[in-house]
Design a protein around this motif. Structure first.
Motif, mmCIF file in Angstrom:
data_model
loop_
_atom_site.group_PDB
_atom_site.id
_atom_site.type_symbol
_atom_site.label_atom_id
_atom_site.label_comp_id
_atom_site.label_asym_id
_atom_site.label_seq_id
_atom_site.Cartn_x
_atom_site.Cartn_y
_atom_site.Cartn_z
ATOM 1 N N PHE A 128 3.720 -1.570 10.260
ATOM 2 C CA PHE A 128 3.203 -3.057 10.169
ATOM 3 C C PHE A 128 2.638 -3.219 8.480
ATOM 4 C CE2 PHE A 128 -0.539 -6.116 10.491
ATOM 5 C CZ PHE A 128 0.385 -7.291 10.847
ATOM 6 N N ILE A 129 1.865 -2.426 8.023
ATOM 7 C CA ILE A 129 1.320 -2.405 6.952
ATOM 8 C C ILE A 129 2.187 -2.359 5.705
ATOM 9 C CG2 ILE A 129 -0.459 -1.343 5.182
ATOM 10 C CD1 ILE A 129 -2.112 -1.017 7.625
ATOM 11 N N THR A 130 3.166 -1.437 5.823
ATOM 12 C CA THR A 130 4.281 -0.988 4.869
ATOM 13 C C THR A 130 5.017 -2.332 4.712
ATOM 14 O OG1 THR A 130 4.173 1.395 5.357
ATOM 15 C CG2 THR A 130 6.085 0.373 4.380
ATOM 16 N N LYS A 131 5.520 -3.131 5.762
ATOM 17 C CA LYS A 131 6.305 -4.034 5.829
ATOM 18 C C LYS A 131 5.557 -5.226 4.985
ATOM 19 C CE LYS A 131 9.280 -7.379 8.079
ATOM 20 N NZ LYS A 131 9.595 -8.202 9.335
ATOM 21 N N ALA A 132 4.396 -5.498 5.295
ATOM 22 C CA ALA A 132 3.392 -6.611 4.540
ATOM 23 C C ALA A 132 3.303 -6.260 3.091
ATOM 24 C CB ALA A 132 2.060 -6.581 5.114
ATOM 25 N N PHE A 133 3.221 -4.962 2.536
ATOM 26 C CA PHE A 133 3.030 -4.633 1.384
ATOM 27 C C PHE A 133 4.453 -4.861 0.778
ATOM 28 C CE2 PHE A 133 -0.569 -1.369 1.436
ATOM 29 C CZ PHE A 133 -1.655 -2.655 1.875
ATOM 30 N N VAL A 134 5.425 -4.596 1.425
ATOM 31 C CA VAL A 134 6.954 -4.501 0.730
ATOM 32 C C VAL A 134 7.196 -6.060 0.590
ATOM 33 C CG1 VAL A 134 9.299 -4.524 1.065
ATOM 34 C CG2 VAL A 134 8.028 -2.544 1.805
ATOM 35 N N GLU A 135 6.847 -6.979 1.318
ATOM 36 C CA GLU A 135 7.116 -8.469 1.343
ATOM 37 C C GLU A 135 6.206 -9.198 0.328
ATOM 38 O OE1 GLU A 135 7.091 -9.526 5.387
ATOM 39 O OE2 GLU A 135 9.086 -9.070 5.728
ATOM 40 N N SER A 136 5.204 -8.618 0.158
ATOM 41 C CA SER A 136 4.098 -9.219 -0.673
ATOM 42 C C SER A 136 4.714 -9.099 -2.143
ATOM 43 C CB SER A 136 2.730 -8.474 -0.640
ATOM 44 O OG SER A 136 2.649 -7.234 -1.418
ATOM 45 N N MET A 137 5.673 -7.831 -2.578
ATOM 46 C CA MET A 137 6.229 -7.929 -3.675
ATOM 47 C C MET A 137 7.757 -8.246 -3.936
ATOM 48 S SD MET A 137 4.370 -4.162 -4.980
ATOM 49 C CE MET A 137 4.503 -3.590 -3.366
ATOM 50 N N ASP A 138 8.153 -9.270 -2.866
ATOM 51 C CA ASP A 138 9.333 -9.688 -2.862
ATOM 52 C C ASP A 138 10.390 -8.859 -2.541
ATOM 53 O OD1 ASP A 138 8.306 -12.499 -3.491
ATOM 54 O OD2 ASP A 138 8.429 -11.790 -5.590
ATOM 55 N N GLY A 139 10.062 -7.599 -1.649
ATOM 56 C CA GLY A 139 11.069 -6.630 -1.445
ATOM 57 C C GLY A 139 11.201 -7.041 0.178
ATOM 58 N N THR A 140 12.342 -6.242 0.541
ATOM 59 C CA THR A 140 12.652 -5.980 1.909
ATOM 60 C C THR A 140 12.729 -4.489 2.502
ATOM 61 O OG1 THR A 140 15.224 -5.866 1.468
ATOM 62 C CG2 THR A 140 14.246 -8.009 1.491
ATOM 63 N N ILE A 141 12.497 -4.643 3.723
ATOM 64 C CA ILE A 141 12.569 -3.063 4.443
ATOM 65 C C ILE A 141 13.312 -3.339 5.698
ATOM 66 C CG2 ILE A 141 10.329 -3.583 5.550
ATOM 67 C CD1 ILE A 141 10.113 -0.369 5.281
ATOM 68 N N ARG A 142 14.347 -2.262 5.840
ATOM 69 C CA ARG A 142 15.065 -2.424 7.195
ATOM 70 C C ARG A 142 15.277 -1.013 7.545
ATOM 71 N NH1 ARG A 142 20.492 -1.658 5.251
ATOM 72 N NH2 ARG A 142 20.710 -2.145 3.132
ATOM 73 N N PHE A 143 16.044 -0.703 8.318
ATOM 74 C CA PHE A 143 16.281 0.634 8.900
ATOM 75 C C PHE A 143 17.354 0.691 9.806
ATOM 76 C CE2 PHE A 143 13.972 -1.080 12.384
ATOM 77 C CZ PHE A 143 14.348 -0.496 13.558
ATOM 78 N N LYS A 144 18.235 1.797 9.718
ATOM 79 C CA LYS A 144 19.116 2.256 10.591
ATOM 80 C C LYS A 144 18.747 3.708 11.510
ATOM 81 C CE LYS A 144 22.415 1.167 6.938
ATOM 82 N NZ LYS A 144 23.340 1.893 6.092
#
Length: 168
Positions: A128-144
């Motif tokens: 949850f925190i990782t996704k918030a940090f990624v998005e705060s820097m205009d990044g995306t996170i996904r997984f397979k």
């Protein structure tokens, strides 16, 4: 973005990764997990990010990749870039995320059933925190998950500045 106060600067992601990995040498040895790193391009540009938040992102994903791996498993980290984005892949050969759990994996306090069996003490906050940090820097996170050979792959993508110079 949101309530996060960012202090962005140009950061060498391969160098940051080397520093972060030193923190996980002991855990990897205890868990008997091999960690491999591949930088696809020796001229990866620096990334304009908040170094502290970015370190937390990488630390959380590596920690999970080791913690939820199998004994004698592998964590593979790949860094690559194209003209507009940096791509970071963190794969492990461990716990897979079921189809039913995929929608919830980034939810606050959520832990998959397999993760709870492997480590009953987690909080369900790291992704949850990782996704918030990624998005705060205009990044995306996904997984397979599952991936060929078993396990899970998390993929991070961050925009490169238009003026990013290739590091030589």
């Amino acid at each position: 973005k949101g309530n996060l106060a960012l202090t962005k600067k140009k950061v060498s992601i391969p160098d940051l990764l080397k520093t972060v990995l030193k923190e996980f040498n002991e855990l990897a040895k205890i868990k008997k997990v091999t960690v491999d790193v591949k930088v696809d391009n020796p001229h990866i540009p620096n990334l304009n990010v908040d170094e502290n938040y970015f370190t937390s992102i990488i630390s959380n994903l590596i920690s999970n990749a080791i913690q939820y791996n199998e004994q004698d498993g592998t964590v593979r980290i790949t860094i690559s870039s194209d003209d507009t984005r940096m791509h970071i892949s963190i794969k492990n050969t461990g716990v897979e995320i079921s189809q039913a759990e995929k929608e919830k994996i980034f939810s606050k306090f959520y832990r998959s059933e397999k993760a709870m069996l492997k480590d009953p003490n987690g909080s369900g906050l790291s992704l949850f925190i990782t996704k918030a940090f990624v998005e705060s820097m205009d990044g995306t996170i996904r997984f397979k998950s599952p991936i060929p050979g078993g396990g899970t792959e998390f993929i991070l993508e961050f925009p490169l500045d238009k003026d990013s110079k290739k590091v030589t």
